[in-house]
Design a protein around this motif. Structure first.
Motif, PDB file in Angstrom:
ATOM      1  N   PRO A 143       1.084  -1.116  -0.044  1.00  0.00           N
ATOM      2  CA  PRO A 143      -0.256   0.112  -0.045  1.00  0.00           C
ATOM      3  C   PRO A 143       0.961   1.337  -0.113  1.00  0.00           C
ATOM      4  CG  PRO A 143      -0.098  -1.189   2.114  1.00  0.00           C
ATOM      5  CD  PRO A 143       0.694  -1.965   1.267  1.00  0.00           C
ATOM      6  N   VAL A 144       0.452   2.218  -0.735  1.00  0.00           N
ATOM      7  CA  VAL A 144       1.222   3.514  -1.019  1.00  0.00           C
ATOM      8  C   VAL A 144       0.504   4.392  -1.545  1.00  0.00           C
ATOM      9  CG1 VAL A 144       2.235   3.108  -3.185  1.00  0.00           C
ATOM     10  CG2 VAL A 144       3.392   4.543  -1.795  1.00  0.00           C
ATOM     11  N   PHE A 145       0.590   5.925  -1.281  1.00  0.00           N
ATOM     12  CA  PHE A 145      -0.207   6.747  -1.785  1.00  0.00           C
ATOM     13  C   PHE A 145       0.443   7.095  -3.138  1.00  0.00           C
ATOM     14  CE2 PHE A 145      -1.218  11.461  -1.853  1.00  0.00           C
ATOM     15  CZ  PHE A 145      -2.761  11.257  -1.831  1.00  0.00           C
ATOM     16  N   TRP A 146      -0.403   6.706  -4.180  1.00  0.00           N
ATOM     17  CA  TRP A 146      -0.100   6.461  -5.642  1.00  0.00           C
ATOM     18  C   TRP A 146       0.350   7.936  -6.138  1.00  0.00           C
ATOM     19  CZ3 TRP A 146      -2.925   8.927  -9.469  1.00  0.00           C
ATOM     20  CH2 TRP A 146      -4.143   8.906  -9.087  1.00  0.00           C
ATOM     21  N   PRO A 147      -0.379   9.144  -5.768  1.00  0.00           N
ATOM     22  CA  PRO A 147       0.000  10.481  -6.222  1.00  0.00           C
ATOM     23  C   PRO A 147       1.401  10.853  -6.209  1.00  0.00           C
ATOM     24  CG  PRO A 147      -2.489  10.514  -5.467  1.00  0.00           C
ATOM     25  CD  PRO A 147      -1.915   9.111  -5.010  1.00  0.00           C
ATOM     26  N   ILE A 148       1.942  10.407  -5.232  1.00  0.00           N
ATOM     27  CA  ILE A 148       3.312  10.890  -4.775  1.00  0.00           C
ATOM     28  C   ILE A 148       4.198  10.119  -5.609  1.00  0.00           C
ATOM     29  CG2 ILE A 148       5.109  10.712  -3.129  1.00  0.00           C
ATOM     30  CD1 ILE A 148       3.002  11.397  -0.821  1.00  0.00           C
ATOM     31  N   LEU A 149       3.897   9.173  -6.004  1.00  0.00           N
ATOM     32  CA  LEU A 149       4.621   8.248  -6.964  1.00  0.00           C
ATOM     33  C   LEU A 149       4.582   8.903  -8.362  1.00  0.00           C
ATOM     34  CD1 LEU A 149       4.295   4.717  -6.083  1.00  0.00           C
ATOM     35  CD2 LEU A 149       6.296   6.168  -5.528  1.00  0.00           C
ATOM     36  N   VAL A 150       3.359   9.230  -8.733  1.00  0.00           N
ATOM     37  CA  VAL A 150       3.113   9.788 -10.147  1.00  0.00           C
ATOM     38  C   VAL A 150       3.924  11.314 -10.215  1.00  0.00           C
ATOM     39  CG1 VAL A 150       1.621  10.741 -11.580  1.00  0.00           C
ATOM     40  CG2 VAL A 150       0.953   8.684 -10.582  1.00  0.00           C
ATOM     41  N   MET A 151       3.878  11.839  -9.041  1.00  0.00           N
ATOM     42  CA  MET A 151       4.631  13.162  -9.228  1.00  0.00           C
ATOM     43  C   MET A 151       6.140  13.178  -9.307  1.00  0.00           C
ATOM     44  SD  MET A 151       2.556  15.532  -9.609  1.00  0.00           S
ATOM     45  CE  MET A 151       3.521  17.159  -9.283  1.00  0.00           C
ATOM     46  N   TYR A 152       6.458  12.065  -8.494  1.00  0.00           N
ATOM     47  CA  TYR A 152       8.059  11.779  -8.381  1.00  0.00           C
ATOM     48  C   TYR A 152       8.439  11.424  -9.897  1.00  0.00           C
ATOM     49  CZ  TYR A 152      12.416  10.488  -6.832  1.00  0.00           C
ATOM     50  OH  TYR A 152      13.883  10.188  -6.859  1.00  0.00           O
ATOM     51  N   PHE A 153       7.823  10.527 -10.184  1.00  0.00           N
ATOM     52  CA  PHE A 153       7.990   9.947 -11.735  1.00  0.00           C
ATOM     53  C   PHE A 153       8.251  11.346 -12.786  1.00  0.00           C
ATOM     54  CE2 PHE A 153       7.245   8.256 -15.806  1.00  0.00           C
ATOM     55  CZ  PHE A 153       8.357   7.514 -15.899  1.00  0.00           C
ATOM     56  N   ILE A 154       6.847  12.104 -12.592  1.00  0.00           N
ATOM     57  CA  ILE A 154       6.941  13.144 -13.811  1.00  0.00           C
ATOM     58  C   ILE A 154       8.234  13.964 -13.468  1.00  0.00           C
ATOM     59  CG2 ILE A 154       5.558  15.194 -14.355  1.00  0.00           C
ATOM     60  CD1 ILE A 154       3.160  13.607 -13.638  1.00  0.00           C
ATOM     61  N   ILE A 155       8.536  14.287 -12.193  1.00  0.00           N
ATOM     62  CA  ILE A 155       9.530  15.153 -11.972  1.00  0.00           C
ATOM     63  C   ILE A 155      10.950  14.656 -12.371  1.00  0.00           C
ATOM     64  CG2 ILE A 155      11.258  16.088 -10.038  1.00  0.00           C
ATOM     65  CD1 ILE A 155       8.554  16.688  -8.466  1.00  0.00           C
ATOM     66  N   LEU A 156      11.265  13.290 -12.143  1.00  0.00           N
ATOM     67  CA  LEU A 156      12.460  12.501 -12.503  1.00  0.00           C
ATOM     68  C   LEU A 156      12.621  12.473 -14.054  1.00  0.00           C
ATOM     69  CD1 LEU A 156      14.812  10.964 -11.542  1.00  0.00           C
ATOM     70  CD2 LEU A 156      13.181   8.886 -11.774  1.00  0.00           C
ATOM     71  N   PHE A 157      11.320  12.038 -14.704  1.00  0.00           N
ATOM     72  CA  PHE A 157      11.223  12.322 -16.218  1.00  0.00           C
ATOM     73  C   PHE A 157      11.765  13.468 -16.822  1.00  0.00           C
ATOM     74  CE2 PHE A 157       9.325  12.779 -20.169  1.00  0.00           C
ATOM     75  CZ  PHE A 157       9.670  11.528 -20.932  1.00  0.00           C
ATOM     76  N   THR A 158      11.097  14.632 -16.100  1.00  0.00           N
ATOM     77  CA  THR A 158      11.407  15.960 -16.895  1.00  0.00           C
ATOM     78  C   THR A 158      12.839  16.341 -16.458  1.00  0.00           C
ATOM     79  OG1 THR A 158       9.234  16.501 -16.089  1.00  0.00           O
ATOM     80  CG2 THR A 158      10.612  18.434 -16.694  1.00  0.00           C
ATOM     81  N   ILE A 159      13.567  15.957 -15.282  1.00  0.00           N
ATOM     82  CA  ILE A 159      14.907  16.395 -15.066  1.00  0.00           C
ATOM     83  C   ILE A 159      15.907  15.396 -16.229  1.00  0.00           C
ATOM     84  CG2 ILE A 159      16.778  16.208 -13.495  1.00  0.00           C
ATOM     85  CD1 ILE A 159      14.588  16.798 -11.342  1.00  0.00           C
TER      86      ILE A 159
END
Length: 195
Positions: A143-159
């Motif tokens: 169990p994990v709060f998925w919006p945090i993972l999505v935001m982190y992935f978007i930031i990582l992808f952008t950088i």
């Protein structure tokens, strides 16, 4: 019968499992070899596979950590696909080995990728299948709060993509052949020119 009669002892012959695995590997390699020229079909298959995986995760409402790990792995593969085999940043100090042309009058050298297209496709497909298999095990549904993972992935992808694009601009290379000038040799007329 003894070993002296020409028969090999049964303990040194491959068992049924190793023969079946060897046969499976041969069939698998045969179909991989046959699929090599059909890059569009292979990528359509992988896109459908990814869509089915994402649909399964959406319907089951779980396995977000597996999906995040799959996304990071696919991003790493994509970066390796976009990067030249010999990084021009490492060659900047030394003049050994080939480098990418930086002026119009320099010799043309084709873009060689760190990760070839076929290996990129194959690794992506295998990763998606492994991710799909992982969704069948409830122990991997952390169990994990998925919006945090999505935001982190978007930031990582952008950088990561920003850094890769800066690298492409600095060393003047384009990893895609679409839109590049194509050079053609003389047409073959079939006539043999004598000396």
């Amino acid at each position: 019968m003894s070993a002296l009669d020409g028969d090999v002892p049964s303990s040194s012959q491959p068992n049924i499992f190793s023969r079946a695995y060897k046969r499976y590997c041969e069939i698998h390699q045969y179909y991989l070899d046959r699929s090599t020229p059909y890059s569009t079909g292979r990528w359509i298959f992988t896109a459908i596979l990814l869509f089915v995986y994402l649909l399964r995760v959406y319907i089951l409402q779980g396995w977000y950590i597996i999906t995040y790990a799959l996304g990071i792995y696919l991003l790493n593969l994509f970066i390796a696909f976009l990067t030249p085999k010999i990084d021009p940043a490492l060659l900047e100090d030394s003049e050994d080995g080939p480098s990418l042309p930086t002026k119009a009058n320099e010799e043309f050298r084709p873009f060689m990728r760190r990760l070839p297209e076929f290996k990129f496709w194959y690794s992506c497909s295998k990763a998606i299948v492994i991710g799909m298999i992982c969704t069948f095990f409830e122990a991997l549904n952390i169990p994990v709060f998925w919006p945090i993972l999505v935001m982190y992935f978007i930031i990582l992808f952008t950088i990561t993509m920003k850094r890769q694009i800066k690298h492409m601009i600095k060393y003047r290379y384009i990893p895609f052949s679409h839109g590049k000038t194509k050079y053609r040799g003389k047409e073959d007329t079939g006539k043999v020119v004598g000396h």
